[in-house]
Design a protein around this motif. Structure first.
Motif, PDB file in Angstrom:
ATOM      1  N   ILE A   1       0.850  -1.209   0.000  1.00 40.04           N
ATOM      2  CA  ILE A   1       0.000   0.000   0.000  1.00 40.04           C
ATOM      3  C   ILE A   1       0.883   1.256   0.000  1.00 40.04           C
ATOM      4  O   ILE A   1       0.633   2.207  -0.740  1.00 40.04           O
ATOM      5  CB  ILE A   1      -0.960  -0.024   1.205  1.00 40.04           C
ATOM      6  CG1 ILE A   1      -1.937  -1.192   1.053  1.00 40.04           C
ATOM      7  CG2 ILE A   1      -1.713   1.314   1.354  1.00 40.04           C
ATOM      8  CD1 ILE A   1      -2.822  -1.461   2.251  1.00 40.04           C
ATOM      9  N   TYR A   2       1.958   1.236   0.797  1.00 38.07           N
ATOM     10  CA  TYR A   2       2.840   2.416   0.832  1.00 38.07           C
ATOM     11  C   TYR A   2       3.455   2.687  -0.544  1.00 38.07           C
ATOM     12  O   TYR A   2       3.605   3.841  -0.934  1.00 38.07           O
ATOM     13  CB  TYR A   2       3.953   2.229   1.875  1.00 38.07           C
ATOM     14  CG  TYR A   2       3.481   2.415   3.305  1.00 38.07           C
ATOM     15  CD1 TYR A   2       2.733   3.542   3.678  1.00 38.07           C
ATOM     16  CD2 TYR A   2       3.774   1.481   4.289  1.00 38.07           C
ATOM     17  CE1 TYR A   2       2.294   3.711   4.983  1.00 38.07           C
ATOM     18  CE2 TYR A   2       3.337   1.646   5.600  1.00 38.07           C
ATOM     19  CZ  TYR A   2       2.596   2.759   5.943  1.00 38.07           C
ATOM     20  OH  TYR A   2       2.149   2.934   7.228  1.00 38.07           O
ATOM     21  N   SER A   3       3.795   1.625  -1.283  1.00 45.01           N
ATOM     22  CA  SER A   3       4.414   1.902  -2.589  1.00 45.01           C
ATOM     23  C   SER A   3       3.396   2.562  -3.525  1.00 45.01           C
ATOM     24  O   SER A   3       3.761   3.435  -4.321  1.00 45.01           O
ATOM     25  CB  SER A   3       5.080   0.668  -3.193  1.00 45.01           C
ATOM     26  OG  SER A   3       4.157  -0.361  -3.280  1.00 45.01           O
ATOM     27  N   GLU A   4       2.123   2.215  -3.400  1.00 45.91           N
ATOM     28  CA  GLU A   4       1.093   2.902  -4.215  1.00 45.91           C
ATOM     29  C   GLU A   4       0.898   4.347  -3.722  1.00 45.91           C
ATOM     30  O   GLU A   4       0.711   5.269  -4.515  1.00 45.91           O
ATOM     31  CB  GLU A   4      -0.240   2.148  -4.104  1.00 45.91           C
ATOM     32  CG  GLU A   4      -0.213   0.783  -4.754  1.00 45.91           C
ATOM     33  CD  GLU A   4      -1.386  -0.117  -4.328  1.00 45.91           C
ATOM     34  OE1 GLU A   4      -1.287  -1.320  -4.556  1.00 45.91           O
ATOM     35  OE2 GLU A   4      -2.367   0.393  -3.750  1.00 45.91           O
TER      36      GLU A   4
ATOM     37  N   GLN B   1      -8.045  -4.789   3.755  1.00 45.36           N
ATOM     38  CA  GLN B   1      -6.936  -4.825   2.795  1.00 45.36           C
ATOM     39  C   GLN B   1      -6.109  -6.101   2.947  1.00 45.36           C
ATOM     40  O   GLN B   1      -5.615  -6.651   1.975  1.00 45.36           O
ATOM     41  CB  GLN B   1      -6.037  -3.588   2.958  1.00 45.36           C
ATOM     42  CG  GLN B   1      -6.658  -2.322   2.405  1.00 45.36           C
ATOM     43  CD  GLN B   1      -6.984  -2.458   0.919  1.00 45.36           C
ATOM     44  OE1 GLN B   1      -6.178  -2.938   0.129  1.00 45.36           O
ATOM     45  NE2 GLN B   1      -8.180  -2.053   0.529  1.00 45.36           N
ATOM     46  N   MET B   2      -5.950  -6.563   4.187  1.00 43.26           N
ATOM     47  CA  MET B   2      -5.196  -7.810   4.412  1.00 43.26           C
ATOM     48  C   MET B   2      -5.904  -8.980   3.735  1.00 43.26           C
ATOM     49  O   MET B   2      -5.265  -9.849   3.138  1.00 43.26           O
ATOM     50  CB  MET B   2      -5.065  -8.102   5.911  1.00 43.26           C
ATOM     51  CG  MET B   2      -4.200  -7.109   6.631  1.00 43.26           C
ATOM     52  SD  MET B   2      -3.985  -7.540   8.360  1.00 43.26           S
ATOM     53  CE  MET B   2      -2.337  -8.209   8.318  1.00 43.26           C
ATOM     54  N   LEU B   3      -7.235  -8.980   3.809  1.00 44.93           N
ATOM     55  CA  LEU B   3      -8.005 -10.059   3.173  1.00 44.93           C
ATOM     56  C   LEU B   3      -7.862  -9.964   1.652  1.00 44.93           C
ATOM     57  O   LEU B   3      -7.519 -10.941   0.980  1.00 44.93           O
ATOM     58  CB  LEU B   3      -9.485  -9.958   3.578  1.00 44.93           C
ATOM     59  CG  LEU B   3      -9.798 -10.257   5.053  1.00 44.93           C
ATOM     60  CD1 LEU B   3     -11.245  -9.904   5.382  1.00 44.93           C
ATOM     61  CD2 LEU B   3      -9.524 -11.724   5.399  1.00 44.93           C
ATOM     62  N   VAL B   4      -8.105  -8.760   1.131  1.00 49.63           N
ATOM     63  CA  VAL B   4      -8.098  -8.570  -0.328  1.00 49.63           C
ATOM     64  C   VAL B   4      -6.716  -8.891  -0.902  1.00 49.63           C
ATOM     65  O   VAL B   4      -6.588  -9.648  -1.870  1.00 49.63           O
ATOM     66  CB  VAL B   4      -8.484  -7.108  -0.671  1.00 49.63           C
ATOM     67  CG1 VAL B   4      -8.254  -6.804  -2.144  1.00 49.63           C
ATOM     68  CG2 VAL B   4      -9.939  -6.836  -0.297  1.00 49.63           C
ATOM     69  N   ARG B   5      -5.693  -8.318  -0.287  1.00 46.46           N
ATOM     70  CA  ARG B   5      -4.346  -8.428  -0.860  1.00 46.46           C
ATOM     71  C   ARG B   5      -3.694  -9.787  -0.594  1.00 46.46           C
ATOM     72  O   ARG B   5      -2.627 -10.065  -1.135  1.00 46.46           O
ATOM     73  CB  ARG B   5      -3.464  -7.280  -0.358  1.00 46.46           C
ATOM     74  CG  ARG B   5      -3.890  -5.954  -0.982  1.00 46.46           C
ATOM     75  CD  ARG B   5      -3.171  -4.766  -0.403  1.00 46.46           C
ATOM     76  NE  ARG B   5      -3.760  -3.531  -0.881  1.00 46.46           N
ATOM     77  CZ  ARG B   5      -3.186  -2.697  -1.747  1.00 46.46           C
ATOM     78  NH1 ARG B   5      -1.992  -2.936  -2.199  1.00 46.46           N
ATOM     79  NH2 ARG B   5      -3.832  -1.602  -2.126  1.00 46.46           N
ATOM     80  N   SER B   6      -4.305 -10.599   0.246  1.00 44.74           N
ATOM     81  CA  SER B   6      -3.760 -11.958   0.366  1.00 44.74           C
ATOM     82  C   SER B   6      -4.677 -12.957  -0.343  1.00 44.74           C
ATOM     83  O   SER B   6      -4.595 -14.172  -0.117  1.00 44.74           O
ATOM     84  CB  SER B   6      -3.524 -12.331   1.825  1.00 44.74           C
ATOM     85  OG  SER B   6      -4.690 -12.124   2.560  1.00 44.74           O
ATOM     86  N   GLY B   7      -5.550 -12.420  -1.188  1.00 41.14           N
ATOM     87  CA  GLY B   7      -6.322 -13.279  -2.089  1.00 41.14           C
ATOM     88  C   GLY B   7      -7.464 -14.036  -1.429  1.00 41.14           C
ATOM     89  O   GLY B   7      -7.887 -15.076  -1.925  1.00 41.14           O
ATOM     90  N   VAL B   8      -7.978 -13.523  -0.316  1.00 41.95           N
ATOM     91  CA  VAL B   8      -9.103 -14.200   0.343  1.00 41.95           C
ATOM     92  C   VAL B   8     -10.406 -13.750  -0.326  1.00 41.95           C
ATOM     93  O   VAL B   8     -10.682 -12.548  -0.399  1.00 41.95           O
ATOM     94  CB  VAL B   8      -9.145 -13.859   1.857  1.00 41.95           C
ATOM     95  CG1 VAL B   8     -10.369 -14.489   2.520  1.00 41.95           C
ATOM     96  CG2 VAL B   8      -7.868 -14.317   2.547  1.00 41.95           C
ATOM     97  N   ASP B   9     -11.161 -14.708  -0.815  1.00 42.39           N
ATOM     98  CA  ASP B   9     -12.453 -14.391  -1.435  1.00 42.39           C
ATOM     99  C   ASP B   9     -13.481 -14.198  -0.315  1.00 42.39           C
ATOM    100  O   ASP B   9     -13.703 -15.100   0.485  1.00 42.39           O
ATOM    101  CB  ASP B   9     -12.850 -15.553  -2.360  1.00 42.39           C
ATOM    102  CG  ASP B   9     -14.170 -15.275  -3.061  1.00 42.39           C
ATOM    103  OD1 ASP B   9     -14.624 -14.114  -3.052  1.00 42.39           O
ATOM    104  OD2 ASP B   9     -14.748 -16.240  -3.611  1.00 42.39           O
TER     105      ASP B   9
END
Ligand SMILES: NC(=O)c1ccc[n+]([C@@H]2O[C@H](COP(=O)([O-])OP(=O)(O)OC[C@H]3O[C@@H](n4cnc5c(N)ncnc54)[C@H](OP(=O)(O)O)[C@@H]3O)[C@@H](O)[C@H]2O)c1
Length: 294
Positions: free
Chosen positions: A14-17, A146-154
């Motif tokens: 997120i920080y890099s974005e 964000q942790m869910l989304v970015r670790s691919g949890v549906d």
């Protein structure tokens, strides 16, 4: 063996974005500015405030820390809030909680301009979040999402059980996961201290989000195999084997639960870094909105 979801990895992405968005703003003459108001000398609050300032500097953002004495009157704090509402170099600010007991926290939160309320505690922002039209999302639950989304949890159609119903974590978490759209669309159940037979409900969770502040409360027998577990809790407990004599643990009994979970956040190293990260994201978003409306 379960996969770890690490706050450092997720927050770095997120920080890099954010760095790209901050540079874009700066090239148009706007440096995103965050102010934090600290009243008194609560040691934990002082640590958080220092961390927020440091992160702003690292990202090249404008950072202001306002330290006011413990005996500051409510009127003086409200005056400071009003000044920050008008300060065009500050796009977002927060008043660090808890406040000394002679100050009415609700009055102070209500005085913050909702456009600068990067903690998302103002009732206007809470209402907008609930109806699915948020300007900001509260930092800790947004970090969990964000942790869910970015670790691919549906999350679509999944049963999310939120343990805890605080205004800061549990309730907004519920409101966010039940919305339409990516990272949400879940079926949500909230359990709390008055819930009857809580384990029978936590055992139904596809995704279990725990925020109660009770060390090692969720044990392996309270979850089903394959569950995704997000542990928001931070509890300091005695640990004679550590040099300090204490250690940090979550609300989830990590060693037991990790053997059943498909993914799990550790404590420390899990949700912790996400709160400041999402606060920075809210400040950048506030600066972008201010830039458009200039
Ligand atoms: N960035 C981060 O890592 C971060 C950010 C925020 C919070 N936290 C941590 O998350 C934890 C929760 O924080 P919070 O502010 O949400 O806490 P809080 O305001 O104290 O709320 C705790 C919630 O847990 C419920 N609860 C307490 N004991 C319970 C039990 N035995 N069974 C079921 N529910 C129970 C309470 O139920 P009732 O409503 O019925 O009393 C309440 O809803 C704390 O450890 C805090 O330090 C971490």
């Amino acid at each position: 063996m379960s996969e770890l979801i690490l706050g450092k990895t997720v927050s770095e992405s997120i920080y890099s974005e954010l760095r790209v968005r901050i540079e874009a703003l700066k090239s148009k003459g706007t440096t995103p500015g965050l102010a934090v108001v600290l009243v008194g000398t609560d040691p934990a609050s002082e640590v958080y405030v220092r961390m927020k300032g440091k992160k702003c500097e690292e990202l090249g953002m404008h950072s202001v820390t306002v330290v006011m004495p413990e005996n500051t009157s409510e009127a003086d704090l409200l005056k400071k809030v009003s000044e920050l509402n008008k300060d065009s170099s500050i796009h977002g600010f927060l008043v660090q909680l808890p406040l000394p007991s002679h100050i009415d926290e609700k009055k102070v939160i209500n005085a913050i301009d909702p456009k600068k309320d990067v903690d998302c505690f103002h009732p206007v922002n809470v209402g907008k979040m609930l109806i699915g039209e948020p300007d900001f999302l509260p930092a800790t639950p947004a970090g969990v999402q964000q942790m869910l989304v970015r670790s691919g949890v549906d999350t679509k159609g999944k049963h999310v059980v939120v343990v805890g119903r605080s205004n800061i974590v549990g309730k907004p978490m519920m409101a966010m996961m039940v919305q339409k759209g990516d990272g949400a669309d879940s079926t949500v159940t909230v359990v709390h201290s008055r819930t009857k037979d809580l384990p029978s409900i936590t055992r139904q969770a596809d995704i279990l989000i725990v925020a109660i502040g009770k060390a090692n409360f969720i044990t392996a027998d309270m979850v089903k195999k394959g569950v995704v577990v997000i542990d928001v809790g931070t509890n300091r407990i005695e640990d004679p084997s550590s040099p300090k004599g204490t250690k940090l643990v979550g609300d989830v009994e990590f060693e037991g639960v990790k053997n059943k979970a498909s993914k799990i956040t550790p404590v420390p190293g899990g949700v912790g870094p996400m709160t400041i990260c999402m606060l920075m994201a809210n400040t950048v978003a506030a600066a972008e909105k201010a830039n458009v409306s200039r």
